[in-house]
Design a protein around this motif. Structure first.
Motif, PDB file in Angstrom:
ATOM      1  N   MET A  14       0.705  -0.875  -0.007  1.00  0.00           N
ATOM      2  CA  MET A  14       0.036  -0.014  -0.079  1.00  0.00           C
ATOM      3  C   MET A  14       0.907   1.080  -0.083  1.00  0.00           C
ATOM      4  SD  MET A  14      -3.182  -1.299   2.491  1.00  0.00           S
ATOM      5  CE  MET A  14      -3.760   0.439   2.598  1.00  0.00           C
ATOM      6  N   ALA A  15       2.120   1.138   0.749  1.00  0.00           N
ATOM      7  CA  ALA A  15       3.043   2.425   0.844  1.00  0.00           C
ATOM      8  C   ALA A  15       3.247   2.529  -0.565  1.00  0.00           C
ATOM      9  CB  ALA A  15       3.966   2.224   1.644  1.00  0.00           C
ATOM     10  N   GLY A  16       3.866   1.711  -1.287  1.00  0.00           N
ATOM     11  CA  GLY A  16       4.195   1.726  -2.731  1.00  0.00           C
ATOM     12  C   GLY A  16       3.275   2.381  -3.593  1.00  0.00           C
ATOM     13  N   GLN A  17       2.054   2.363  -3.355  1.00  0.00           N
ATOM     14  CA  GLN A  17       1.113   2.771  -4.398  1.00  0.00           C
ATOM     15  C   GLN A  17       0.889   4.442  -3.967  1.00  0.00           C
ATOM     16  OE1 GLN A  17      -2.740   0.691  -3.561  1.00  0.00           O
ATOM     17  NE2 GLN A  17      -2.140  -0.847  -5.197  1.00  0.00           N
ATOM     18  N   ALA A  18       1.081   4.608  -2.863  1.00  0.00           N
ATOM     19  CA  ALA A  18       1.340   6.127  -2.572  1.00  0.00           C
ATOM     20  C   ALA A  18       2.357   7.038  -3.072  1.00  0.00           C
ATOM     21  CB  ALA A  18       1.126   6.204  -0.866  1.00  0.00           C
ATOM     22  N   PHE A  19       3.643   6.405  -3.590  1.00  0.00           N
ATOM     23  CA  PHE A  19       4.338   6.992  -4.157  1.00  0.00           C
ATOM     24  C   PHE A  19       4.198   7.769  -5.624  1.00  0.00           C
ATOM     25  CE2 PHE A  19       7.349   4.407  -1.557  1.00  0.00           C
ATOM     26  CZ  PHE A  19       8.193   5.725  -1.194  1.00  0.00           C
ATOM     27  N   ALA A  20       4.297   8.954  -5.379  1.00  0.00           N
ATOM     28  CA  ALA A  20       3.879   9.589  -6.902  1.00  0.00           C
ATOM     29  C   ALA A  20       4.910   8.984  -8.013  1.00  0.00           C
ATOM     30  CB  ALA A  20       4.173  11.204  -6.815  1.00  0.00           C
ATOM     31  N   ALA A  21       4.076   9.029  -9.356  1.00  0.00           N
ATOM     32  CA  ALA A  21       4.870   8.525 -10.507  1.00  0.00           C
ATOM     33  C   ALA A  21       5.556   9.506 -11.063  1.00  0.00           C
ATOM     34  CB  ALA A  21       3.975   7.662 -11.319  1.00  0.00           C
ATOM     35  N   ASP A  22       6.570   9.169 -11.858  1.00  0.00           N
ATOM     36  CA  ASP A  22       7.318  10.070 -12.915  1.00  0.00           C
ATOM     37  C   ASP A  22       7.071   9.750 -14.346  1.00  0.00           C
ATOM     38  OD1 ASP A  22       8.221  11.936 -11.423  1.00  0.00           O
ATOM     39  OD2 ASP A  22      10.497  11.390 -11.567  1.00  0.00           O
ATOM     40  N   VAL A  23       6.432  10.552 -15.166  1.00  0.00           N
ATOM     41  CA  VAL A  23       5.923  10.198 -16.598  1.00  0.00           C
ATOM     42  C   VAL A  23       7.161  11.061 -17.455  1.00  0.00           C
ATOM     43  CG1 VAL A  23       4.628   9.797 -18.320  1.00  0.00           C
ATOM     44  CG2 VAL A  23       3.800   9.874 -15.922  1.00  0.00           C
TER      45      VAL A  23
END
Ligand SMILES: [Cu+2]
Length: 105
Positions: A14-23
């Motif tokens: 779940m913590a992993g999902q909270a990380f913002a992505a870079d595109v």
């Protein structure tokens, strides 16, 4: 012990999902590599210039207004989208360069 281990794995996921992505969006042949893009609030888009001349990307959108200024080949600049909505992105040097970013909650 087995249950505790499972809970830890779930928390980590779940913590992993909270990380913002870079595109990454490239600028090549006076075009953005994508015409439309969907991102989540908190995500960042890196605008790379792969053309042998400068681009100056900007947006006048209420959702996210920005002006990255003019920068040459090989450089990139990052914009973080902190509000949901539609963002129209253009280049002040090449009016035909346009793309739309949809920022979702
Ligand atoms: Cu341009």
């Amino acid at each position: 012990m087995k249950n505790v281990f499972s809970v830890c794995l779930l928390a980590a996921a779940m913590a992993g999902q909270a990380f913002a992505a870079d595109v990454l969006i490239d600028q090549k042949d006076k075009q953005f590599s994508k015409k439309t893009l969907k991102v989540k609030v908190g995500d960042s888009v890196e605008f790379r210039n792969s053309d042998p001349f400068a681009h100056n990307i900007f947006s006048l959108s209420d959702t996210k207004a920005f002006d990255l200024g003019s920068y040459p080949q090989g450089q990139s600049k990052k914009v973080t989208f902190d509000k949901a909505g539609k963002v129209e992105v253009e280049c002040s040097i090449h009016p035909t360069m346009q793309m739309v970013i949809e920022v979702e909650k």
